[in-house]
Scaffold this motif. Structure first.
Motif, PDB file in Angstrom:
ATOM      1  N   ALA A   1     -66.665 -62.347  24.009  1.00 44.74           N
ATOM      2  CA  ALA A   1     -67.840 -62.429  24.877  1.00 44.74           C
ATOM      3  C   ALA A   1     -68.712 -61.185  24.731  1.00 44.74           C
ATOM      4  CB  ALA A   1     -67.405 -62.606  26.329  1.00 44.74           C
ATOM      5  N   ALA A   2     -68.086 -60.023  24.588  1.00 47.09           N
ATOM      6  CA  ALA A   2     -68.845 -58.789  24.411  1.00 47.09           C
ATOM      7  C   ALA A   2     -69.660 -58.827  23.117  1.00 47.09           C
ATOM      8  CB  ALA A   2     -67.898 -57.591  24.405  1.00 47.09           C
ATOM      9  N   ARG A   3     -69.066 -59.363  22.047  1.00 48.13           N
ATOM     10  CA  ARG A   3     -69.808 -59.505  20.789  1.00 48.13           C
ATOM     11  C   ARG A   3     -70.995 -60.452  20.969  1.00 48.13           C
ATOM     12  NH1 ARG A   3     -64.563 -59.314  18.731  1.00 48.13           N
ATOM     13  NH2 ARG A   3     -64.410 -61.588  18.636  1.00 48.13           N
ATOM     14  N   GLU A   4     -70.743 -61.554  21.680  1.00 50.72           N
ATOM     15  CA  GLU A   4     -71.819 -62.530  21.897  1.00 50.72           C
ATOM     16  C   GLU A   4     -72.982 -61.915  22.667  1.00 50.72           C
ATOM     17  OE1 GLU A   4     -72.548 -66.755  24.261  1.00 50.72           O
ATOM     18  OE2 GLU A   4     -70.505 -66.033  23.930  1.00 50.72           O
ATOM     19  N   HIS A   5     -72.654 -61.080  23.656  1.00 45.64           N
ATOM     20  CA  HIS A   5     -73.692 -60.486  24.497  1.00 45.64           C
ATOM     21  C   HIS A   5     -74.163 -59.120  23.990  1.00 45.64           C
ATOM     22  CE1 HIS A   5     -73.545 -63.554  27.645  1.00 45.64           C
ATOM     23  NE2 HIS A   5     -72.217 -63.534  27.550  1.00 45.64           N
ATOM     24  N   GLU A   6     -73.653 -58.694  22.811  1.00 49.49           N
ATOM     25  CA  GLU A   6     -74.047 -57.430  22.195  1.00 49.49           C
ATOM     26  C   GLU A   6     -73.777 -56.241  23.115  1.00 49.49           C
ATOM     27  OE1 GLU A   6     -74.631 -57.266  19.166  1.00 49.49           O
ATOM     28  OE2 GLU A   6     -75.335 -59.240  18.547  1.00 49.49           O
TER      29      GLU A   6
END
Length: 289
Positions: free
Chosen positions: A243-248
């Motif tokens: 999720a952190a990767r998705e939300h940068e």
């Protein structure tokens, strides 16, 4: 009276079921392994022969371990001509899996409240857990009184799947906190301080917490009987970092913690409580546990 169904009577589901019964709920339960429903049946719950029988209940709680189980439950629960008004899902799954489940419920004409819980089964049984929920306001309002019979607080954080990411953020923080606790405890013990005394001191300071105070005895004794395993923690770290990767959003400390937990699992500590991260830290520090 609102009629209530419960799918999943493992440790967490049973704890939720007992709290619902204690709050006066008219409860019917179902589990894939029928023997696991016996404690709730003995406490006064009815037992459904089929999951489809729960479709006649007003509200159905679902307590399963992952997205595949959640979708399988919804497919069966909503397959007949009747369906509950609202499904309350307590699982920890990704935002994407939750959105799929919400769409399945909507197509069948049922509301869906994404409602993961903070607290292990013992915390739930004591009434000290917290629900974080996301759903349209009217759906949350319909089930909020039931939720509050189970936990000390139920917090709504949005209309969609926001509660899933909030719970993952909670578990990311939990993993980071436990690893930090393992590190400072090992340092204090390596210097000659008594482990139990150090944990008592820490728990009484402003940086202490209810969680540290609750778990200090087990950590002091080296008791890693599982409440939340390293394997489950790794799963939530996987989801949270995705999720952190998705939300940068950069997550350097959580990323390092993920690698420590992966090491713990690789060394055979996966089925132990997450407190067993201390064993890994102690071994690296030359301590005998």
């Amino acid at each position: 009276m609102t009629t209530v169904g419960l799918v999943g009577t493992g440790r967490m589901g049973s704890a939720i079921g007992h709290r619902l019964l204690a709050g006066g709920a008219d409860l019917t339960v179902w589990n894939r392994t029928p023997e696991k429903t016996r404690p709730l049946a003995d406490a006064g719950a009815a037992v459904a022969e089929s999951i489809v029988d729960l479709a006649t209940r007003d509200v159905v709680f679902v307590v399963v371990s992952g997205p595949d189980d959640l979708l399988a439950v919804l497919d069966r629960l909503l397959a007949g001509p009747e369906r509950p008004r609202v499904v309350v899902d307590v699982s920890t799954v990704s935002e994407q899996a939750s959105a799929t489940a919400r769409a399945v419920a909507a197509r069948a004409g049922a509301g869906f409240v994404a409602c993961p819980v903070s607290g292990n089964p013992d915390v739930v049984a004591a009434g000290d857990a917290v629900f974080v929920a996301s759903a349209p306001e009217e759906q949350f309002a319909a089930v909020e009184p039931l939720l509050r019979t189970v936990v000390k607080a139920a917090v709504r954080v949005g209309d969609g799947e926001q509660s899933r990411l909030v719970k993952l953020c909670h578990n990311l923080y939990l993993g980071i906190m436990v690893q930090a606790l393992a590190e400072v405890t090992a340092l204090a013990e390596k210097s000659g301080a008594d482990r139990a005394a150090f944990l008592e001191f820490l728990g009484r300071t402003v940086v202490g917490s209810d969680w540290v105070r609750r778990r200090a005895g087990a950590l002091a004794a080296g008791d890693f009987t599982p409440t939340f395993t390293n394997t489950l923690l790794r799963k939530d770290l996987d989801l949270g970092l995705a999720a952190a990767r998705e939300h940068e959003v950069p997550m350097p400390v959580a990323g390092l913690t993920h690698q420590v937990v992966q090491t713990a699992v690789g060394r055979g500590l996966g089925d132990l409580d997450l407190l067993a991260l201390y064993r890994l830290q102690a071994d690296a520090s030359g301590l005998h546990t």
